[in-house]
Design a protein around this motif. Structure first.
Motif, PDB file in Angstrom:
ATOM      1  N   GLN A 285       0.812  -1.216   0.000  1.00 11.68           N
ATOM      2  CA  GLN A 285       0.000   0.000   0.000  1.00 11.68           C
ATOM      3  C   GLN A 285       0.846   1.267   0.000  1.00 11.68           C
ATOM      4  N   ARG A 286       1.955   1.249   0.715  1.00  9.40           N
ATOM      5  CA  ARG A 286       2.853   2.420   0.696  1.00  9.40           C
ATOM      6  C   ARG A 286       3.380   2.665  -0.713  1.00  9.40           C
ATOM      7  N   LEU A 287       3.678   1.590  -1.411  1.00 16.08           N
ATOM      8  CA  LEU A 287       4.243   1.737  -2.761  1.00 16.08           C
ATOM      9  C   LEU A 287       3.205   2.187  -3.780  1.00 16.08           C
ATOM     10  N   VAL A 288       1.943   1.923  -3.526  1.00 11.17           N
ATOM     11  CA  VAL A 288       0.931   2.305  -4.508  1.00 11.17           C
ATOM     12  C   VAL A 288       0.288   3.659  -4.223  1.00 11.17           C
ATOM     13  N   THR A 289       0.665   4.308  -3.134  1.00  5.37           N
ATOM     14  CA  THR A 289       0.161   5.670  -2.925  1.00  5.37           C
ATOM     15  C   THR A 289       0.795   6.557  -3.993  1.00  5.37           C
ATOM     16  N   PRO A 290       0.074   7.533  -4.493  1.00  5.82           N
ATOM     17  CA  PRO A 290       0.582   8.318  -5.633  1.00  5.82           C
ATOM     18  C   PRO A 290       1.986   8.889  -5.446  1.00  5.82           C
ATOM     19  N   GLU A 291       2.254   9.542  -4.333  1.00  6.16           N
ATOM     20  CA  GLU A 291       3.566  10.166  -4.159  1.00  6.16           C
ATOM     21  C   GLU A 291       4.663   9.116  -4.035  1.00  6.16           C
ATOM     22  N   GLU A 292       4.431   8.096  -3.215  1.00  6.92           N
ATOM     23  CA  GLU A 292       5.443   7.053  -3.043  1.00  6.92           C
ATOM     24  C   GLU A 292       5.663   6.295  -4.354  1.00  6.92           C
ATOM     25  N   ALA A 293       4.593   6.041  -5.076  1.00  6.07           N
ATOM     26  CA  ALA A 293       4.726   5.338  -6.356  1.00  6.07           C
ATOM     27  C   ALA A 293       5.572   6.142  -7.329  1.00  6.07           C
ATOM     28  N   ARG A 294       5.356   7.451  -7.359  1.00  7.21           N
ATOM     29  CA  ARG A 294       6.135   8.307  -8.265  1.00  7.21           C
ATOM     30  C   ARG A 294       7.614   8.252  -7.916  1.00  7.21           C
ATOM     31  N   VAL A 295       7.917   8.366  -6.634  1.00  5.28           N
ATOM     32  CA  VAL A 295       9.317   8.326  -6.188  1.00  5.28           C
ATOM     33  C   VAL A 295       9.909   6.945  -6.445  1.00  5.28           C
ATOM     34  N   SER A 296       9.164   5.901  -6.096  1.00  4.38           N
ATOM     35  CA  SER A 296       9.657   4.534  -6.295  1.00  4.38           C
ATOM     36  C   SER A 296       9.868   4.244  -7.773  1.00  4.38           C
ATOM     37  N   ALA A 297       8.941   4.686  -8.598  1.00  2.00           N
ATOM     38  CA  ALA A 297       9.064   4.434 -10.040  1.00  2.00           C
ATOM     39  C   ALA A 297      10.317   5.090 -10.598  1.00  2.00           C
ATOM     40  N   LYS A 298      10.597   6.312 -10.170  1.00  2.00           N
ATOM     41  CA  LYS A 298      11.819   6.979 -10.649  1.00  2.00           C
ATOM     42  C   LYS A 298      13.059   6.190 -10.249  1.00  2.00           C
ATOM     43  N   ARG A 299      13.084   5.700  -9.008  1.00  2.00           N
ATOM     44  CA  ARG A 299      14.232   4.903  -8.559  1.00  2.00           C
ATOM     45  C   ARG A 299      14.334   3.606  -9.352  1.00  2.00           C
ATOM     46  N   LEU A 300      13.198   2.931  -9.526  1.00  2.00           N
ATOM     47  CA  LEU A 300      13.211   1.640 -10.210  1.00  2.00           C
ATOM     48  C   LEU A 300      13.595   1.781 -11.673  1.00  2.00           C
ATOM     49  N   VAL A 301      13.052   2.782 -12.338  1.00  2.00           N
ATOM     50  CA  VAL A 301      13.354   2.969 -13.760  1.00  2.00           C
ATOM     51  C   VAL A 301      14.832   3.273 -13.959  1.00  2.00           C
ATOM     52  N   ALA A 302      15.452   3.898 -12.978  1.00  2.00           N
ATOM     53  CA  ALA A 302      16.878   4.203 -13.069  1.00  2.00           C
ATOM     54  C   ALA A 302      17.756   3.008 -12.706  1.00  2.00           C
ATOM     55  N   SER A 303      17.155   1.951 -12.190  1.00  2.00           N
ATOM     56  CA  SER A 303      17.945   0.810 -11.719  1.00  2.00           C
ATOM     57  C   SER A 303      18.397  -0.078 -12.876  1.00  2.00           C
ATOM     58  N   PRO A 304      19.548  -0.751 -12.727  1.00  2.00           N
ATOM     59  CA  PRO A 304      20.024  -1.675 -13.767  1.00  2.00           C
ATOM     60  C   PRO A 304      19.029  -2.805 -14.045  1.00  2.00           C
ATOM     61  N   ALA A 305      18.281  -3.242 -13.020  1.00  2.00           N
ATOM     62  CA  ALA A 305      17.314  -4.324 -13.214  1.00  2.00           C
ATOM     63  C   ALA A 305      16.213  -3.904 -14.174  1.00  2.00           C
ATOM     64  N   PHE A 306      15.755  -2.647 -14.083  1.00  2.00           N
ATOM     65  CA  PHE A 306      14.718  -2.167 -14.989  1.00  2.00           C
ATOM     66  C   PHE A 306      15.235  -2.110 -16.412  1.00  2.00           C
ATOM     67  N   VAL A 307      16.443  -1.634 -16.574  1.00  2.00           N
ATOM     68  CA  VAL A 307      17.035  -1.558 -17.907  1.00  2.00           C
ATOM     69  C   VAL A 307      17.122  -2.956 -18.512  1.00  2.00           C
ATOM     70  N   ALA A 308      17.530  -3.942 -17.706  1.00  2.00           N
ATOM     71  CA  ALA A 308      17.636  -5.325 -18.194  1.00  2.00           C
ATOM     72  C   ALA A 308      16.250  -5.876 -18.542  1.00  2.00           C
ATOM     73  N   ALA A 309      15.261  -5.617 -17.684  1.00  2.00           N
ATOM     74  CA  ALA A 309      13.904  -6.103 -17.940  1.00  2.00           C
ATOM     75  C   ALA A 309      13.327  -5.419 -19.173  1.00  2.00           C
ATOM     76  N   LYS A 310      13.600  -4.151 -19.333  1.00  2.00           N
ATOM     77  CA  LYS A 310      13.118  -3.400 -20.489  1.00  2.00           C
ATOM     78  C   LYS A 310      13.690  -4.004 -21.769  1.00  2.00           C
ATOM     79  N   GLY A 311      14.964  -4.357 -21.727  1.00  2.00           N
ATOM     80  CA  GLY A 311      15.594  -4.986 -22.881  1.00  2.00           C
ATOM     81  C   GLY A 311      14.993  -6.344 -23.174  1.00  2.00           C
ATOM     82  N   ALA A 312      14.696  -7.105 -22.116  1.00  2.00           N
ATOM     83  CA  ALA A 312      14.085  -8.429 -22.300  1.00  2.00           C
ATOM     84  C   ALA A 312      12.696  -8.290 -22.884  1.00  2.00           C
ATOM     85  N   SER A 313      11.930  -7.283 -22.451  1.00  2.00           N
ATOM     86  CA  SER A 313      10.591  -7.070 -22.988  1.00  2.00           C
ATOM     87  C   SER A 313      10.637  -6.704 -24.455  1.00  2.00           C
ATOM     88  N   ALA A 314      11.573  -5.856 -24.810  1.00  2.00           N
ATOM     89  CA  ALA A 314      11.683  -5.411 -26.201  1.00  2.00           C
ATOM     90  C   ALA A 314      12.068  -6.570 -27.106  1.00  2.00           C
TER      91      ALA A 314
END
Length: 95
Positions: A63-92
């Motif tokens: 629930q903390r992660l899905v609140t609008p403000e926390e989600a925005r902050v978490s999403a920015k951190r996650l999108v910048a993470s190497p794991a997201f870049v790898a997952a993004k490449g796998a999806s593509a």
């Protein structure tokens, strides 16, 4: 043991959930069996996971992660993470 997790969907959106059996839940997401949001956005890739001793604690983290403000902050951190870049490449590459 309970888990809160984040998935990256095919369209690069994020999904946050919690469960008591992470392997089964991830398989359900991949098969489109547990959530209409992820079912329409497969394949999904696990980006992050944390463990908790109780379901209530895992749900609270979810629930903390899905609140609008926390989600925005978490999403920015996650999108910048190497794991997201790898997952993004796998999806593509799965198109």
């Amino acid at each position: 043991m309970f888990y809160t997790y984040t998935l990256v969907c095919r369209d690069k959106s994020l999904y946050i959930g919690h469960t008591d059996d992470l392997d089964v839940r991830l398989a359900q997401h991949q098969l489109g069996q547990c959530d209409s949001y992820t079912a329409k956005r497969r394949p999904v890739h696990q980006l992050w996971c944390d463990t908790f001793p109780t379901r209530d604690q895992a749900f609270a983290a979810d629930q903390r992660l899905v609140t609008p403000e926390e989600a925005r902050v978490s999403a920015k951190r996650l999108v910048a993470s190497p794991a997201f870049v790898a997952a993004k490449g796998a999806s593509a590459s799965s198109h």
